[in-house]
Design an enzyme around this catalytic site. Structure first.
Site, mmCIF file in Angstrom:
data_model
loop_
_atom_site.group_PDB
_atom_site.id
_atom_site.type_symbol
_atom_site.label_atom_id
_atom_site.label_comp_id
_atom_site.label_asym_id
_atom_site.label_seq_id
_atom_site.Cartn_x
_atom_site.Cartn_y
_atom_site.Cartn_z
ATOM 1 N N LYS A 1 -29.409 -13.413 19.544
ATOM 2 C CA LYS A 1 -29.067 -12.914 18.255
ATOM 3 C C LYS A 1 -30.322 -12.013 18.060
ATOM 4 O O LYS A 1 -31.117 -12.655 17.422
ATOM 5 C CB LYS A 1 -28.609 -13.479 17.608
ATOM 6 C CG LYS A 1 -28.311 -12.711 16.164
ATOM 7 C CD LYS A 1 -26.963 -12.037 15.973
ATOM 8 C CE LYS A 1 -26.702 -11.246 14.766
ATOM 9 N NZ LYS A 1 -25.706 -10.030 14.831
ATOM 10 N N LYS B 1 -16.234 0.361 7.513
ATOM 11 C CA LYS B 1 -16.125 1.035 9.108
ATOM 12 C C LYS B 1 -14.648 0.173 9.637
ATOM 13 O O LYS B 1 -14.137 -0.704 8.973
ATOM 14 C CB LYS B 1 -16.998 0.745 10.023
ATOM 15 C CG LYS B 1 -17.535 -0.836 10.006
ATOM 16 C CD LYS B 1 -18.527 -0.928 11.244
ATOM 17 C CE LYS B 1 -17.780 -0.711 12.597
ATOM 18 N NZ LYS B 1 -17.963 -1.771 13.682
ATOM 19 N N VAL C 1 0.762 -1.287 -0.017
ATOM 20 C CA VAL C 1 -0.165 -0.076 -0.087
ATOM 21 C C VAL C 1 0.750 1.213 0.081
ATOM 22 O O VAL C 1 0.247 2.487 -0.514
ATOM 23 C CB VAL C 1 -0.962 -0.017 0.924
ATOM 24 C CG1 VAL C 1 -2.276 -0.824 0.940
ATOM 25 C CG2 VAL C 1 -0.323 -0.222 2.507
ATOM 26 N N LYS D 1 -29.703 -3.632 5.158
ATOM 27 C CA LYS D 1 -30.416 -5.005 5.634
ATOM 28 C C LYS D 1 -32.136 -4.401 5.440
ATOM 29 O O LYS D 1 -32.517 -3.267 5.141
ATOM 30 C CB LYS D 1 -30.607 -4.911 7.157
ATOM 31 C CG LYS D 1 -29.203 -5.392 7.782
ATOM 32 C CD LYS D 1 -29.490 -5.579 9.213
ATOM 33 C CE LYS D 1 -27.983 -5.940 9.813
ATOM 34 N NZ LYS D 1 -27.399 -7.062 9.703
ATOM 35 N N HIS E 1 -24.336 1.999 13.494
ATOM 36 C CA HIS E 1 -25.701 1.209 13.412
ATOM 37 C C HIS E 1 -26.926 1.824 14.123
ATOM 38 O O HIS E 1 -28.092 1.909 13.570
ATOM 39 C CB HIS E 1 -25.562 -0.344 13.582
ATOM 40 C CG HIS E 1 -24.366 -0.744 12.832
ATOM 41 N ND1 HIS E 1 -23.906 -0.602 11.795
ATOM 42 C CD2 HIS E 1 -23.378 -1.748 13.557
ATOM 43 C CE1 HIS E 1 -22.739 -1.213 11.443
ATOM 44 N NE2 HIS E 1 -22.642 -2.084 12.511
ATOM 45 N N ASP F 1 -22.313 1.471 5.928
ATOM 46 C CA ASP F 1 -22.861 0.899 7.213
ATOM 47 C C ASP F 1 -23.735 -0.099 6.743
ATOM 48 O O ASP F 1 -24.969 -0.216 6.313
ATOM 49 C CB ASP F 1 -23.573 2.061 7.810
ATOM 50 C CG ASP F 1 -24.169 1.871 9.250
ATOM 51 O OD1 ASP F 1 -24.808 0.381 9.355
ATOM 52 O OD2 ASP F 1 -24.294 2.453 10.261
ATOM 53 N N HIS F 2 -23.503 -1.367 7.100
ATOM 54 C CA HIS F 2 -24.042 -2.726 6.618
ATOM 55 C C HIS F 2 -25.612 -2.682 7.003
ATOM 56 O O HIS F 2 -26.418 -3.252 6.345
ATOM 57 C CB HIS F 2 -23.241 -3.749 6.702
ATOM 58 C CG HIS F 2 -23.345 -4.341 7.902
ATOM 59 N ND1 HIS F 2 -22.704 -3.891 9.034
ATOM 60 C CD2 HIS F 2 -24.213 -5.328 8.536
ATOM 61 C CE1 HIS F 2 -22.736 -4.686 10.139
ATOM 62 N NE2 HIS F 2 -23.808 -5.535 9.496
ATOM 63 N N ASP G 1 -18.357 0.784 18.345
ATOM 64 C CA ASP G 1 -18.377 -0.493 17.283
ATOM 65 C C ASP G 1 -19.883 -0.212 16.947
ATOM 66 O O ASP G 1 -20.195 -0.969 15.522
ATOM 67 C CB ASP G 1 -18.216 -1.852 18.184
ATOM 68 C CG ASP G 1 -18.106 -2.814 17.267
ATOM 69 O OD1 ASP G 1 -17.584 -3.075 16.276
ATOM 70 O OD2 ASP G 1 -18.866 -3.960 17.512
#
Ligand code: BG6
Length: 491
Positions: free
Chosen positions: A345, A148, A86, A182, A240, A177-178, A235
Site C-alpha cells: 500500500k 465520487k 429521497v 492528503k 486521484h 476528491d479525497h 475508480d
C-alpha cells in the site's frame, strides 16, 4: 479565532463513509476547537432510527478511531436523525422544518451544508428536491458536498452536473476528491513554489520523467458490484491520479486563490495528449489480478471475488504514459500506475532529473558509473515526507548515492489530520481550492472515456495477467523500457 457555525446534513448517514470518515473527522474538528458549540449534524437515511440510536452509532464510530475521546456525549448531543425517502417531497419538507428549528437552537445563522455520501444515482434527485422544497433558501449559505463517483463517463457526469446546477451555483458545489485532502498532496505546491532550488528545474530541460504510483494491497472487498462497472481507470485514474498530475505539472499560479489554482490545473488537463484506439497500446496498459499470495496468505484472483463475473475483463490495474503537450513539458513522460492487490500500500511520486552532461565518476577499476540520477521522491502514504537522492563522497569512500530525508511523522510525532477532516473544515469555511471544479471533472472524463471504450470493446485479453501480491503486469515495465526508463522501487 474564527469559529464557523453551521448545520451539516449527511445523506447516507448509516453508510460506511459516514461511519469510518465523516463522524470521526467532525469529532476531531470539535475536539480541536475548530468548530464552535454552534453546530448541528442531521443524519439522513432510509432506515428508521431514533436520535438516541443514531447518537450511539456516532459514539461507536468515533471511539473506534479515537482511543481517548473526551466529551463524546456532549459532541453527540449535536446529532439528530431524520428518516428519509429521497423521492418523497414530504421528506424534504419535514427536513426543512427540522433545519429551521436547529438554526434557532444552535444559532447557525442559516448556514447549511448538504453532504451527499450515498449511492450516486440519487445525487441529482436530491439536489433538485433541496431547491424545490426550499431547503437551499436560507439566510446563511447553502453548500453541496458531493462524493465520487461524479458520473460514470462524460455524458453521465454532464447530466449529473446539469441536475445539480439547477439547484446550486458552481461556487456552492464542493466535489470531493479525497486525495486533495492528503497532507502530502497539498504539499506538492509548497515543495514546488516555495523552493528556489526546485522551480527553476521543474521543466523538460532538467526533468527526465515523473512517476506516480498508487498501489493497494486490498482487493475489491465487498465492492465488486460497483467495481465491475468502474475498473481502475474510472475508480482511480479519472480522479486521484489526474489530480496529482495536474498539481505536479501546473504553472505557478499568480496567487494561491481557488480560482487561480484551478485555472492552472485546468490548463494541464487541456494539454494532455489524447489517447484513442489508434495509439492506446503505446500509452496504456491494463491488468487484472489472478490468485496469488499477499503477506504469505493465499488469496483469490479478481474473477473469484464476490459479485464479479467469472469472465470479467474489468481492469484492476492501469499503467499509463501521459504526455503534456505544452512548452514546459514537451517530451517528458508522466508515468502513472495504480492497482489493487499489489505488493504494497503506497502512494509515491518520483521526479527523475536528467543525467548530468558528462560522467566523471566511475567505480574503481570498472567502467561503470557510480552515481545515480537525482530523484526527488514525495511520499504521500503511508509515510509522509520527501527524499532527495544525491551523489556524495562519504568520507574515506567512493562517490555514492545518498538520500536526504524529511519525514512529516518524525517532526510532528502526532498523526497528520485525516483528509476528510481538512476537507470538511475547508467546506465549512468556504474554501473550495481542494475540491474539483466541473471543468476538471469534465476534462478528466474526456481524457479517460476513449481509453475505457477501447478496452471495453476489445474483449480478448490475457487476463488475469498479474498475480495478487505483485507489482503488476510485465507490460507495465515494457511501457517504460520503450523509452529507456524503468519504475523506481517504492522503498
Ligand atoms: C477511492 C477508490 O476513491 O480511493 C477506492 O474508490 C480506493 O477503490 C481508494 O481504494 C484509495 O484511497 P486511499 O486514500 O486509501 O489511497
Amino acid at each position: 479565532t474564527y469559529k464557523p457555525k453551521t448545520t451539516i446534513v449527511i445523506f447516507g448517514a448509516t453508510g460506511d463513509l459516514a461511519k469510518r470518515k465523516l463522524f470521526p473527522s467532525i469529532y476531531r474538528l470539535f475536539k480541536k476547537g475548530k468548530i464552535s458549540e454552534d453546530f448541528a449534524v442531521v443524519g439522513v437515511a432510509r432506515r428508521p432510527l431514533t436520535n438516541e440510536e443514531f447518537r450511539s452509532n456516532v459514539i461507536n464510530s468515533v471511539s473506534e478511531v479515537d482511543q481517548n475521546c473526551e466529551n463524546i456525549e456532549g459532541f453527540s448531543s449535536h446529532f439528530y436523525y431524520h428518516p428519509f425517502d429521497v423521492t418523497n417531497t414530504a421528506s424534504y419538507q419535514e427536513l426543512n422544518q427540522l433545519l429551521g428549528t436547529l438554526d434557532d437552537t444552535y444559532h447557525t445563522e442559516g448556514n447549511r451544508i448538504f453532504y451527499l455520501a450515498m449511492a450516486p444515482e440519487f445525487f441529482g434527485t436530491i439536489a433538485e428536491h433541496l431547491k424545490e422544497e426550499g431547503l437551499t433558501k436560507t439566510n446563511g449559505y447553502s453548500r453541496l458536498v458531493i462524493e465520487k463517483p461524479f458520473g460514470h463517463n462524460h455524458p453521465s457526469a454532464q447530466q449529473l452536473n446539469d441536475q445539480i446546477r439547477h439547484a446550486f451555483k458552481e461556487d456552492q458545489i464542493y466535489r470531493i476528491d479525497h486525495y486533495l485532502g492528503k497532507e502530502m498532496v497539498q504539499n506538492i505546491e509548497v515543495i514546488r513554489f516555495a523552493n528556489a532550488i526546485f522551480e527553476p528545474l521543474w521543466n523538460n530541460r532538467y526533468i527526465s520523467n515523473i512517476q506516480i504510483t498508487s498501489s493497494e494491497v486490498l482487493g475489491v472487498e465487498d465492492r465488486g458490484g460497483y467495481y465491475e462497472k468502474s475498473g481502475a481507470i474510472r475508480d482511480m485514474v479519472q480522479n486521484h491520479m489526474l489530480q496529482m498530475v495536474s498539481l505536479l505539472a501546473m504553472e505557478p499560479p499568480i496567487k494561491l486563490t481557488t480560482e487561480e489554482i484551478r485555472s492552472e490545473k485546468i490548463k494541464v488537463l487541456r494539454a494532455l495528449r489524447p489517447v484513442d484506439e489508434n495509439n492506446i497500446d503505446e500509452y496504456f496498459v491494463r491488468g487484472q489480478y489472478g490468485p496469488g499470495t499477499v503477506n504469505d496468505v493465499n488469496v483469490n484472483g479478481y474473477r473469484e471475488e464476490n459479485n464479479v463475473d467469472p469472465n470479467s475483463i474489468t481492469e484492476t490495474y492501469v499503467a499509463g504514459k501521459l504526455m503534456i503537450d505544452n512548452f514546459r513539458w514537451a517530451g517528458v513522460p508522466f508515468y502513472i500506475r495504480t492497482g489493487k492487490k499489489m505488493a504494497a500500500k503506497s502512494t509515491k511520486i518520483v521526479v527523475q532529473f536528467k543525467d548530468i552532461p558528462m560522467n566523471l565518476y566511475y567505480k574503481k577499476g570498472v567502467n561503470e558509473p557510480v552515481q545515480n540520477p537525482n530523484l526527488l521522491v514525495i511520499h504521500i502514504q503511508p509515510e509522509e515526507g520527501i527524499t532527495l537522492h544525491l551523489n556524495v563522497k562519504k568520507s574515506g569512500q567512493e562517490t555514492q548515492p545518498v538520500q536526504l530525508d524529511f519525514s512529516n511523522d518524525l517532526i510532528d510525532g502526532i498523526n497528520t489530520p485525516e483528509a476528510y477532516e481538512k476537507l470538511i473544515y475547508d467546506c465549512i469555511r468556504g474554501d473550495a481550492t481542494n475540491f474539483t471544479h466541473w471543468d476538471e471533472v469534465s476534462l478528466s472524463w474526456s481524457f479517460v472515456d476513449p481509453i475505457s471504450s477501447v478496452w471495453e470493446s476489445r474483449i480478448t485479453t490475457d487476463f488475469p495477467n498479474y498475480p495478487a501480491g505483485s507489482m503488476g503486469p510485465k507490460a507495465a515495465d515494457d511501457l517504460l523500457a520503450k523509452n529507456g526508463d524503468h519504475w523506481w522501487p517504492l522503498s
